[in-house]
Design an enzyme around this catalytic site. Sequence first.
Site, PDB file in Angstrom:
ATOM      1  N   TYR A 167       0.830  -1.210   0.000  1.00  0.00           N
ATOM      2  CA  TYR A 167       0.000   0.000   0.000  1.00  0.00           C
ATOM      3  C   TYR A 167       0.866   1.262   0.000  1.00  0.00           C
ATOM      4  CZ  TYR A 167      -3.794  -3.194   1.090  1.00  0.00           C
ATOM      5  OH  TYR A 167      -4.709  -4.221   1.040  1.00  0.00           O
ATOM      6  N   SER A 168       2.088   1.145  -0.472  1.00  0.00           N
ATOM      7  CA  SER A 168       3.052   2.236  -0.364  1.00  0.00           C
ATOM      8  C   SER A 168       2.673   3.449  -1.211  1.00  0.00           C
ATOM      9  CB  SER A 168       4.437   1.741  -0.787  1.00  0.00           C
ATOM     10  OG  SER A 168       5.336   2.804  -0.894  1.00  0.00           O
ATOM     11  N   ASN A 169       2.479   4.594  -0.543  1.00  0.00           N
ATOM     12  CA  ASN A 169       2.284   5.847  -1.259  1.00  0.00           C
ATOM     13  C   ASN A 169       3.566   6.251  -1.985  1.00  0.00           C
ATOM     14  OD1 ASN A 169      -0.381   6.187  -0.357  1.00  0.00           O
ATOM     15  ND2 ASN A 169       0.312   7.142   1.541  1.00  0.00           N
TER      16      ASN A 169
END
Length: 304
Positions: A75-77
């Site tokens: 879920y890395s921005n």
Amino acid sequence: MSSTPPASELRPRLPTPLQTVTDPRFEARGLRLLLKRDDRIHPDLPGNKYRKLVLNLERARAEGHHTLLTFGGAYSNHLRATAAAGRLLGFGTVGVVRGDELADRPRNTSLARCEADGMRLHFIGRSAYRQKDDPEVLAALRRQTATEDAYVIPEGGSNSLAVQGCTALGAELRGHTDVAAVACGTGGTLAGLAAGLGPGQRALGVPVLKGGFLGSETAALQRAAFGAPGTNWTLDDRFHCGGYARATTELTAFADDFEDRHGLPVERIYVAKLLYALTALSEEGAFAPGTRITAVVTGTPPAA
């Protein structure tokens, strides 16, 4: 690479807006809550991601790299922002993703966005991921992903260039706040934010991961960027809600309520925990009456 436009061509909106929020939970204690709307800095590289990447992108271009290699969770921005930067500036991008079990699963919204922006994803096991900074492990990853000549950006984008880029965030808040608070994943934004603040101002970091390791990480980043760590920042480790991308029913209810009260979409991995922490701290009496508290909104929920 002469065909690649400079990172300055990303055209950020600077300084980002400062929004006053009328919230009785703060006003009852004589506190003023403001939101630093860094989510509006750029449509594709929101908030601290732009600030942490911009100097790294300039360095990559100056050194003649054609590809960016970086790391992150599912879920890395940061992965999303790096993929977008690559698309906009003409870099190839490769993202090493924590969790080899995810390789054959349907992509979540974040990873789907990365691939839509041209990022090639490489999934590795969690134990191997923890060793990614080891020179031999990194060299093996470079061979596996054919990125021997790529410019490497660390997980979360946090290195000395990123910290230097985030000092502008603190500088934009000089004279406008007493406490500047930010959610933390790797400590890079906190390190730069604190360094950019003026006399009498302090920074507060709210880790979104459990483990209690960010104090030493933040100090090390400031040491690398400026020669020595500062003394105007603190961390409160109580609000990770179980760890990265984890949530409690209380956090979810709080975020839903905040959205209803203020008409502001609340990003759940970072921003929700920050606002939850500030509300709880104000109720505990952690801030003196009259304190201006600024929450740095570092991103928005990913589009479906």
